[in-house]
Design an enzyme around this catalytic site. Structure first.
Site, PDB file in Angstrom:
ATOM      1  N   LYS A 110       0.836  -1.211   0.000  1.00  0.00           N
ATOM      2  CA  LYS A 110       0.000   0.000   0.000  1.00  0.00           C
ATOM      3  C   LYS A 110       0.867   1.257   0.000  1.00  0.00           C
ATOM      4  CE  LYS A 110      -2.086  -1.225   3.859  1.00  0.00           C
ATOM      5  NZ  LYS A 110      -1.355  -2.488   4.128  1.00  0.00           N
TER       6      LYS A 110
ATOM      7  N   ARG B 260      -9.914   0.638   8.495  1.00  0.00           N
ATOM      8  CA  ARG B 260      -9.428  -0.701   8.778  1.00  0.00           C
ATOM      9  C   ARG B 260     -10.464  -1.528   9.520  1.00  0.00           C
ATOM     10  NH1 ARG B 260      -3.594   0.307   8.816  1.00  0.00           N
ATOM     11  NH2 ARG B 260      -2.499  -1.637   9.116  1.00  0.00           N
TER      12      ARG B 260
ATOM     13  N   ARG C 204      11.919  -5.690   5.476  1.00  0.00           N
ATOM     14  CA  ARG C 204      11.673  -4.280   5.117  1.00  0.00           C
ATOM     15  C   ARG C 204      12.576  -3.380   5.949  1.00  0.00           C
ATOM     16  NH1 ARG C 204       5.756  -1.735   5.502  1.00  0.00           N
ATOM     17  NH2 ARG C 204       5.815  -2.698   7.556  1.00  0.00           N
TER      18      ARG C 204
ATOM     19  N   ARG D 284      11.255  -1.682  11.570  1.00  0.00           N
ATOM     20  CA  ARG D 284      10.112  -1.382  12.451  1.00  0.00           C
ATOM     21  C   ARG D 284       9.934  -2.466  13.508  1.00  0.00           C
ATOM     22  NH1 ARG D 284       5.128   0.190   8.508  1.00  0.00           N
ATOM     23  NH2 ARG D 284       3.999  -1.003  10.073  1.00  0.00           N
TER      24      ARG D 284
HETATM   25  P1  AP5 Z   1       4.874  -1.606   1.913  1.00  0.00           P
HETATM   26  O1  AP5 Z   1       4.571  -0.784   0.720  1.00  0.00           O
HETATM   27  O2  AP5 Z   1       5.587  -0.947   3.045  1.00  0.00           O
HETATM   28  O3  AP5 Z   1       3.543  -2.368   2.419  1.00  0.00           O
HETATM   29  P2  AP5 Z   1       2.286  -1.805   3.206  1.00  0.00           P
HETATM   30  O4  AP5 Z   1       1.083  -2.506   2.682  1.00  0.00           O
HETATM   31  O5  AP5 Z   1       2.267  -0.307   3.211  1.00  0.00           O
HETATM   32  O6  AP5 Z   1       2.645  -2.398   4.649  1.00  0.00           O
HETATM   33  P3  AP5 Z   1       2.496  -1.822   6.113  1.00  0.00           P
HETATM   34  O7  AP5 Z   1       3.161  -2.841   7.009  1.00  0.00           O
HETATM   35  O8  AP5 Z   1       3.020  -0.419   6.256  1.00  0.00           O
HETATM   36  O9  AP5 Z   1       0.997  -1.846   6.315  1.00  0.00           O
HETATM   37  P4  AP5 Z   1       0.233  -2.018   7.591  1.00  0.00           P
HETATM   38  O10 AP5 Z   1      -1.119  -1.823   7.061  1.00  0.00           O
HETATM   39  O11 AP5 Z   1       0.415  -3.211   8.417  1.00  0.00           O
HETATM   40  O12 AP5 Z   1       0.902  -0.952   8.564  1.00  0.00           O
HETATM   41  P5  AP5 Z   1       0.536   0.533   8.954  1.00  0.00           P
HETATM   42  O13 AP5 Z   1       1.793   1.294   8.964  1.00  0.00           O
HETATM   43  O14 AP5 Z   1      -0.618   1.033   8.163  1.00  0.00           O
HETATM   44  O15 AP5 Z   1       5.724  -2.883   1.404  1.00  0.00           O
HETATM   45  C1  AP5 Z   1       6.206  -3.839   2.338  1.00  0.00           C
HETATM   46  C2  AP5 Z   1       7.613  -4.312   1.921  1.00  0.00           C
HETATM   47  O16 AP5 Z   1       7.516  -5.031   0.683  1.00  0.00           O
HETATM   48  C3  AP5 Z   1       8.630  -3.168   1.667  1.00  0.00           C
HETATM   49  O17 AP5 Z   1       9.894  -3.617   2.063  1.00  0.00           O
HETATM   50  C4  AP5 Z   1       8.592  -2.988   0.131  1.00  0.00           C
HETATM   51  O18 AP5 Z   1       9.831  -2.499  -0.374  1.00  0.00           O
HETATM   52  C5  AP5 Z   1       8.312  -4.417  -0.345  1.00  0.00           C
HETATM   53  N1  AP5 Z   1       7.491  -4.480  -1.549  1.00  0.00           N
HETATM   54  C6  AP5 Z   1       6.449  -3.698  -1.911  1.00  0.00           C
HETATM   55  N2  AP5 Z   1       5.945  -4.092  -3.086  1.00  0.00           N
HETATM   56  C7  AP5 Z   1       6.678  -5.168  -3.473  1.00  0.00           C
HETATM   57  C8  AP5 Z   1       6.645  -6.043  -4.608  1.00  0.00           C
HETATM   58  N3  AP5 Z   1       5.758  -5.890  -5.586  1.00  0.00           N
HETATM   59  N4  AP5 Z   1       7.553  -7.056  -4.665  1.00  0.00           N
HETATM   60  C9  AP5 Z   1       8.445  -7.240  -3.686  1.00  0.00           C
HETATM   61  N5  AP5 Z   1       8.538  -6.437  -2.592  1.00  0.00           N
HETATM   62  C10 AP5 Z   1       7.663  -5.422  -2.488  1.00  0.00           C
HETATM   63  O19 AP5 Z   1      -0.008   0.330  10.441  1.00  0.00           O
HETATM   64  C11 AP5 Z   1       0.843   0.009  11.525  1.00  0.00           C
HETATM   65  C12 AP5 Z   1       0.037  -0.077  12.818  1.00  0.00           C
HETATM   66  O20 AP5 Z   1      -0.608   1.188  13.099  1.00  0.00           O
HETATM   67  C13 AP5 Z   1      -1.119  -1.084  12.822  1.00  0.00           C
HETATM   68  O21 AP5 Z   1      -0.691  -2.395  13.131  1.00  0.00           O
HETATM   69  C14 AP5 Z   1      -2.038  -0.496  13.900  1.00  0.00           C
HETATM   70  O22 AP5 Z   1      -1.585  -0.774  15.190  1.00  0.00           O
HETATM   71  C15 AP5 Z   1      -1.910   0.999  13.652  1.00  0.00           C
HETATM   72  N6  AP5 Z   1      -2.928   1.510  12.706  1.00  0.00           N
HETATM   73  C16 AP5 Z   1      -2.681   2.057  11.473  1.00  0.00           C
HETATM   74  N7  AP5 Z   1      -3.844   2.407  10.881  1.00  0.00           N
HETATM   75  C17 AP5 Z   1      -4.837   2.087  11.744  1.00  0.00           C
HETATM   76  C18 AP5 Z   1      -6.247   2.187  11.689  1.00  0.00           C
HETATM   77  N8  AP5 Z   1      -6.885   2.698  10.602  1.00  0.00           N
HETATM   78  N9  AP5 Z   1      -6.977   1.738  12.731  1.00  0.00           N
HETATM   79  C19 AP5 Z   1      -6.358   1.222  13.824  1.00  0.00           C
HETATM   80  N10 AP5 Z   1      -5.024   1.084  13.957  1.00  0.00           N
HETATM   81  C20 AP5 Z   1      -4.256   1.522  12.915  1.00  0.00           C
END
Ligand code: AP5
Length: 208
Positions: A15, A88, A122, A155
């Site tokens: 994402k 979410r 990552r 992270r």
């Molecule tokens: P990346 O692009 O970073 O993936 P992502 O989907 O953005 O992953 P996140 O872990 O950031 O998402 P998440 O939803 O768990 O975390 P968030 O920060 O929102 O890609 C991942 C890796 O793969 C990278 O190394 C990249 O280089 C590689 N990659 C990408 N595309 C690729 C490809 N095609 N091929 C190979 N490699 C590839 O949330 C964190 C925490 O915050 C949550 O756990 C929760 O506690 C809290 N939180 C956030 N939002 C909310 C909400 N709305 N409600 C409640 N709690 C929330």
């Protein structure tokens, strides 16, 4: 061109990676709840203090905190917005629907085994939030962000046990949104496996 986009998909599905490319090419305002929460934790704000414990265990931060935060951020945009990590839960999606119409819910579909490899290897930039991968998407210089020169970090919630919990939380709380947006007729699912650029070609078709 779609103006209000929600990025759906499990942790590590890409994402942030795809959202960043869309933002650079088409000028969306990207609102990432994960980036906002991590910044709040780093700065030791009240929000950060409340959110840290949930994030460290891979749980979701409570709906009321997130909904309040996003209401303000969305109100400050001009409507061309890309939401990464929000909504979410169905409760968050209902709150969002009261504020704006979502034109496109773009769902990146990636299997758990691949997600685990992506997240445990990552590396992230604490300053500009750019993301890299030790195998798939390396920075030019080991451990240093190409964009801003800061030192990259792993992270806390990208450790294997926490990733497993995040995947379980995703299945229980966030997967129902696939059905939610499908019923509204705004869902497009893309297989998120392949090179970052190959996936981006499909993403661009969906937003245009
Ligand atoms: P990346 O692009 O970073 O993936 P992502 O989907 O953005 O992953 P996140 O872990 O950031 O998402 P998440 O939803 O768990 O975390 P968030 O920060 O929102 O890609 C991942 C890796 O793969 C990278 O190394 C990249 O280089 C590689 N990659 C990408 N595309 C690729 C490809 N095609 N091929 C190979 N490699 C590839 O949330 C964190 C925490 O915050 C949550 O756990 C929760 O506690 C809290 N939180 C956030 N939002 C909310 C909400 N709305 N409600 C409640 N709690 C929330």
């Amino acid at each position: 061109m779609k103006s209000t986009i929600v990025l759906l998909g499990p942790p590590g599905s890409g994402k942030g990676t795809q959202g960043e490319k869309l933002t650079e090419e088409f000028g969306y305002v990207r609102l990432s709840t994960g980036d906002m929460l991590r910044e709040a934790v780093r700065n030791g704000t009240d929000l950060g203090k409340k959110a840290k414990e949930y994030m460290d265990s891979g749980a979701l931060v409570p709906n009321d905190i997130i909904i309040g935060l996003m209401k303000e951020k969305i109100a400050a945009t001009d409507g061309k917005v890309l939401l990464d990590g929000f909504p979410r839960t169905v409760e968050q999606a209902d709150a969002l629907a009261e504020q704006l119409d979502v034109d496109l819910a773009l769902n990146l579909d990636v299997d758990d085994e691949e997600l685990m490899v992506r997240l445990t290897k990552r590396r992230s930039c604490p300053k500009c939030n750019a993301v890299y991968h030790l195998v798939y998407n390396k920075p030019a210089k080991d451990g240093i962000c190409d964009k801003c020169g800061s030192e990259l970090y792993h992270r806390d919630d990208d450790k294997e046990e926490t990733v497993s919990n995040r995947l379980a939380v995703y299945r229980k709380n966030t997967m129902p949104l696939i059905d939610y947006y499908s019923k509204k007729g705004t869902l497009v699912t893309i297989k998120g496996v392949g090179s970052i650029d190959e996936i981006y070609e499909q993403v661009k078709k969906a937003v245009q």
